[in-house]
Design a protein around this motif. Structure first.
Motif, mmCIF file in Angstrom:
data_model
loop_
_atom_site.group_PDB
_atom_site.id
_atom_site.type_symbol
_atom_site.label_atom_id
_atom_site.label_comp_id
_atom_site.label_asym_id
_atom_site.label_seq_id
_atom_site.Cartn_x
_atom_site.Cartn_y
_atom_site.Cartn_z
ATOM 1 N N ASN A 14 1.079 -1.203 -0.009
ATOM 2 C CA ASN A 14 -0.237 -0.130 -0.065
ATOM 3 C C ASN A 14 0.720 1.461 -0.040
ATOM 4 N N LEU A 15 2.005 1.261 0.801
ATOM 5 C CA LEU A 15 2.845 2.397 0.968
ATOM 6 C C LEU A 15 3.424 2.635 -0.483
ATOM 7 N N GLY A 43 11.925 12.165 3.482
ATOM 8 C CA GLY A 43 13.092 12.667 3.579
ATOM 9 C C GLY A 43 14.050 12.288 2.452
ATOM 10 N N ALA A 44 14.050 11.219 2.051
ATOM 11 C CA ALA A 44 14.766 10.602 1.069
ATOM 12 C C ALA A 44 14.397 11.195 -0.496
ATOM 13 N N PHE A 45 13.124 11.563 -0.597
ATOM 14 C CA PHE A 45 12.794 12.192 -1.675
ATOM 15 C C PHE A 45 13.259 13.731 -1.911
ATOM 16 N N ILE A 46 13.519 14.397 -0.719
ATOM 17 C CA ILE A 46 14.177 15.687 -0.528
ATOM 18 C C ILE A 46 15.584 15.650 -1.147
ATOM 19 N N LEU A 47 16.118 14.895 -0.424
ATOM 20 C CA LEU A 47 17.639 14.654 -0.813
ATOM 21 C C LEU A 47 18.048 14.529 -2.100
ATOM 22 N N PHE A 48 16.973 13.953 -3.232
ATOM 23 C CA PHE A 48 17.310 13.860 -4.535
ATOM 24 C C PHE A 48 16.472 14.649 -5.589
ATOM 25 N N THR A 49 15.850 15.637 -4.593
ATOM 26 C CA THR A 49 14.915 16.457 -5.521
ATOM 27 C C THR A 49 15.285 18.104 -5.113
ATOM 28 N N PRO A 50 16.106 18.669 -5.963
ATOM 29 C CA PRO A 50 16.664 20.138 -5.283
ATOM 30 C C PRO A 50 15.251 21.190 -5.308
ATOM 31 N N GLY A 51 15.576 22.105 -4.794
ATOM 32 C CA GLY A 51 14.357 23.156 -4.778
ATOM 33 C C GLY A 51 13.444 23.357 -3.748
ATOM 34 N N GLY A 65 5.358 7.904 10.446
ATOM 35 C CA GLY A 65 6.807 7.767 10.449
ATOM 36 C C GLY A 65 7.560 7.237 9.184
ATOM 37 N N MET A 66 7.002 6.380 8.412
ATOM 38 C CA MET A 66 7.321 5.853 7.247
ATOM 39 C C MET A 66 7.320 6.790 6.273
ATOM 40 N N SER A 67 6.173 7.642 6.166
ATOM 41 C CA SER A 67 6.027 8.451 5.032
ATOM 42 C C SER A 67 6.880 9.464 5.259
ATOM 43 N N ALA A 68 7.355 10.115 6.465
ATOM 44 C CA ALA A 68 8.265 11.041 6.604
ATOM 45 C C ALA A 68 9.842 10.521 6.190
ATOM 46 N N THR A 116 6.937 21.030 -2.888
ATOM 47 C CA THR A 116 6.632 20.983 -1.790
ATOM 48 C C THR A 116 5.003 20.538 -1.255
ATOM 49 N N TYR A 117 4.311 21.068 -1.828
ATOM 50 C CA TYR A 117 3.126 20.922 -1.888
ATOM 51 C C TYR A 117 2.441 19.497 -2.026
ATOM 52 N N LEU A 118 3.079 18.977 -2.893
ATOM 53 C CA LEU A 118 2.785 17.285 -3.143
ATOM 54 C C LEU A 118 3.280 16.394 -2.076
ATOM 55 N N LEU A 119 4.444 16.982 -1.461
ATOM 56 C CA LEU A 119 5.067 16.065 -0.433
ATOM 57 C C LEU A 119 4.220 16.227 0.677
ATOM 58 N N ILE A 120 3.694 17.273 1.062
ATOM 59 C CA ILE A 120 2.819 17.389 2.259
ATOM 60 C C ILE A 120 1.556 16.838 1.888
ATOM 61 N N THR A 121 1.021 16.793 0.935
ATOM 62 C CA THR A 121 -0.131 15.824 0.461
ATOM 63 C C THR A 121 0.174 14.681 0.541
ATOM 64 N N PHE A 122 1.053 14.178 0.099
ATOM 65 C CA PHE A 122 1.551 12.686 0.465
ATOM 66 C C PHE A 122 1.481 12.175 1.821
ATOM 67 N N LEU A 123 2.266 13.314 2.542
ATOM 68 C CA LEU A 123 2.349 12.968 4.065
ATOM 69 C C LEU A 123 0.828 12.820 4.684
#
Length: 266
Positions: free
Chosen positions: A28-29, A126-134, A119-122, A63-70
């Motif tokens: 599911n994740l 975090g990994a997504f942010i490391l490989f996504t600039p901006g 916790g898992m989504s965070a 950033t909006y997409l990541l917060i929506t995912f969380l």
């Protein structure tokens, strides 16, 4: 056993259930993450060479997409199927005999599963942010406090909506249509599909007076610091209002449903 210990025990069992069915949880994740990637590349194509769209820069949209995912990951695991299943198979009768509040017990289960999901989504984010600039994170501790409070309030609001939708199964022979209708309406009017500012004027105004916008719109606006501190407090206040209102509505609907079942001998 005190009431707090009862509900804490229910919450712990919910967490253990998620851990027991790890394969289902991981699938599911992973599906949610693939969905995040698909939406990310879709918006990347929409922006093209544009610097701004609907008041959002491309970095803000990421950033909006990541917060929506969380928010969706934290709030999605405990759906109508858990409650509606009890109603449709008749096992809700056993809950009527237990010395606990049915609504509070279901909310405790939601909290238990959300602990792991969040916790898992965070970690994934975090990994997504490391490989996504901006992607810029807030530097103010106050913003983080407001965001966490808003995220918790969003969970209460969404639970209220999910609970009310699930109780409709008392008057239905199935839950699938109710579940899909609730998901479609929630995703649209919460801002999970697109930010509310992209809506036509009349639809945006309608969405802003309904409780759905408290689920996605409010946490993302706070995280992106699109409003001042006073407005953030007001927005969290609106979330709390809807959380309480939906909780009360849930209690009233439950009492009505149980009374109907008792009258008709169900």
């Amino acid at each position: 056993m005190s009431s707090f210990k009862k509900y804490r025990s229910i919450s712990n069992r919910s967490l253990q259930k998620v851990l027991a069915y790890r394969t289902s949880y991981i699938i599911n994740l992973a599906a949610n993450f693939v969905n995040l990637l698909a939406i990310y590349f879709l918006w990347q194509g929409i922006y093209g060479g544009r610097e701004e769209l609907g008041g959002y820069t491309w970095d803000q949209m990421k950033t909006y997409l990541l917060i929506t995912f969380l928010a969706n990951s934290v709030l999605s695991w405990y759906s109508e199927t858990a409650i509606s299943g009890k109603i449709l198979d008749g096992s809700v009768a056993a809950d009527l005999l237990k010395p606990i509040d049915f609504q509070s017990a279901r909310f405790a289960e939601t909290l238990g599963s959300s602990l792991l999901e969040g916790g898992m989504s965070a970690v994934i984010i975090g990994a997504f942010i490391l490989f996504t600039p901006g992607i810029n994170l807030p530097h103010s501790p106050l913003i983080w406090v407001f965001f966490v409070l808003s995220l918790f309030a969003a969970m209460v609001v969404k639970f209220g909506i999910v609970y009310l939708a699930a109780l409709l199964c008392f008057w239905s022979t199935g839950s699938l249509g109710i579940v899909w209708a609730r998901i479609a309406i929630t995703n649209l009017l919460s801002g999970a599909l697109v930010p509310l500012v992209f809506f036509p004027g009349w639809l945006e105004k309608l969405a802003m007076v309904l409780p759905f916008q408290s689920i996605i719109h409010t946490p993302t606006v706070i995280f992106l610091q699109q409003v001042g501190a006073l407005d953030m407090v007001k927005m969290i206040g609106v979330q709390c209002f809807w959380g309480v209102a939906l909780w009360i509505a849930g209690k009233l609907m439950w009492n009505w449903a149980v009374r109907q079942v008792t009258i008709h001998g169900g």
